[in-house]
Motif scaffolding. Structure first.
Motif, PDB file in Angstrom:
ATOM      1  N   GLN A   1       0.793  -1.227   0.000  1.00  0.00           N
ATOM      2  CA  GLN A   1       0.000   0.000   0.000  1.00  0.00           C
ATOM      3  C   GLN A   1       0.827   1.279   0.000  1.00  0.00           C
ATOM      4  O   GLN A   1       0.345   2.325  -0.437  1.00  0.00           O
ATOM      5  CB  GLN A   1      -0.923   0.041   1.230  1.00  0.00           C
ATOM      6  N   ALA A   2       2.066   1.259   0.514  1.00  0.00           N
ATOM      7  CA  ALA A   2       2.812   2.514   0.673  1.00  0.00           C
ATOM      8  C   ALA A   2       4.303   2.273   0.799  1.00  0.00           C
ATOM      9  O   ALA A   2       4.758   1.155   1.042  1.00  0.00           O
ATOM     10  CB  ALA A   2       2.322   3.247   1.922  1.00  0.00           C
TER      11      ALA A   2
ATOM     12  N   GLU B   1       5.259   4.467  -8.895  1.00  0.00           N
ATOM     13  CA  GLU B   1       3.859   4.210  -8.596  1.00  0.00           C
ATOM     14  C   GLU B   1       3.344   4.875  -7.313  1.00  0.00           C
ATOM     15  O   GLU B   1       2.223   4.618  -6.899  1.00  0.00           O
ATOM     16  CB  GLU B   1       3.596   2.699  -8.520  1.00  0.00           C
ATOM     17  N   VAL B   2       4.129   5.747  -6.671  1.00  0.00           N
ATOM     18  CA  VAL B   2       3.645   6.427  -5.460  1.00  0.00           C
ATOM     19  C   VAL B   2       2.827   7.656  -5.832  1.00  0.00           C
ATOM     20  O   VAL B   2       2.957   8.204  -6.919  1.00  0.00           O
ATOM     21  CB  VAL B   2       4.803   6.824  -4.522  1.00  0.00           C
TER      22      VAL B   2
ATOM     23  N   ARG C   1       0.912   4.284  -2.328  1.00  0.00           N
ATOM     24  CA  ARG C   1       0.967   3.924  -3.750  1.00  0.00           C
ATOM     25  C   ARG C   1      -0.365   4.285  -4.398  1.00  0.00           C
ATOM     26  O   ARG C   1      -1.405   4.304  -3.740  1.00  0.00           O
ATOM     27  CB  ARG C   1       1.232   2.432  -3.909  1.00  0.00           C
ATOM     28  N   ARG C   2      -0.325   4.569  -5.684  1.00  0.00           N
ATOM     29  CA  ARG C   2      -1.568   4.827  -6.422  1.00  0.00           C
ATOM     30  C   ARG C   2      -2.417   3.565  -6.406  1.00  0.00           C
ATOM     31  O   ARG C   2      -1.903   2.445  -6.365  1.00  0.00           O
ATOM     32  CB  ARG C   2      -1.239   5.228  -7.854  1.00  0.00           C
TER      33      ARG C   2
ATOM     34  N   GLN D   1      -1.559  -0.854  -6.702  1.00  0.00           N
ATOM     35  CA  GLN D   1      -1.724  -1.780  -5.585  1.00  0.00           C
ATOM     36  C   GLN D   1      -2.238  -3.116  -6.084  1.00  0.00           C
ATOM     37  O   GLN D   1      -3.030  -3.190  -7.022  1.00  0.00           O
ATOM     38  CB  GLN D   1      -2.676  -1.180  -4.552  1.00  0.00           C
ATOM     39  N   PRO D   2      -1.764  -4.196  -5.445  1.00  0.00           N
ATOM     40  CA  PRO D   2      -2.232  -5.506  -5.879  1.00  0.00           C
ATOM     41  C   PRO D   2      -3.710  -5.704  -5.575  1.00  0.00           C
ATOM     42  O   PRO D   2      -4.221  -5.172  -4.592  1.00  0.00           O
ATOM     43  CB  PRO D   2      -1.373  -6.474  -5.058  1.00  0.00           C
TER      44      PRO D   2
END
Length: 148
Positions: free
Chosen positions: A49-50, A115-116, A136-137, A141-142
């Motif tokens: 996530q981040a 991707e942040v 993250r955008r 994210q998975p």
């Protein structure tokens, strides 16, 4: 190895000089980090996530910190004031025998992954640690995809 508080011991001074020169040219980390160019010491990690950045800056006033994210680059800068006395008795500057605490301006720069989300950065200072969270955008994210 020992370190004398007074410069009368020639061997202790030579030992100190040798360690200072070795530290100046040695780029491997020690228990004290990388030296003055590495203040504050940082830990960087990531989750799905981040991206999490922890900067260890005890005794720093959070108002003196500046944190910027620009074009995928995180910059942490600020200033730590010296805690040494400016003047002693009779207007003379006191003699300092050992001073290992960093004082002065500092800057740390980190490159972030693409991707942040730079618009959602959060920073908080608690117990001498600055925690910077860069999410993250959502597209990066998975996610689980169900099969029909």
């Amino acid at each position: 190895m020992y370190r004398s508080l007074f410069p009368r011991d020639l061997f202790a001074e030579l030992d100190r000089l040798q360690r200072d020169m070795q530290q100046a040219f040695d780029l491997s980390p020690t228990i004290r980090g990388f030296g003055r160019s590495g203040f504050p010491a940082i830990n960087v990690g990531d989750t799905p996530q981040a991206v999490e950045v922890y900067a260890f800056a005890p005794g720093l006033d959070p108002a003196t910190l500046e944190i910027h994210v620009d074009q995928g680059v995180l910059t942490i800068s600020g200033e730590r004031k010296s805690s040494l006395p400016e003047e002693g008795t009779e207007g003379k500057r006191p003699v300092v025998h050992i001073n290992e605490r960093f004082a002065g301006q500092f800057t740390r720069v980190l490159t972030l992954p693409d991707e942040v989300d730079p618009d959602a950065v959060k920073a908080q200072y608690r117990d001498g640690i600055v925690q910077i969270t860069i999410p993250r955008r959502a597209s990066a994210q998975p996610r689980r995809i169900t099969v029909n």
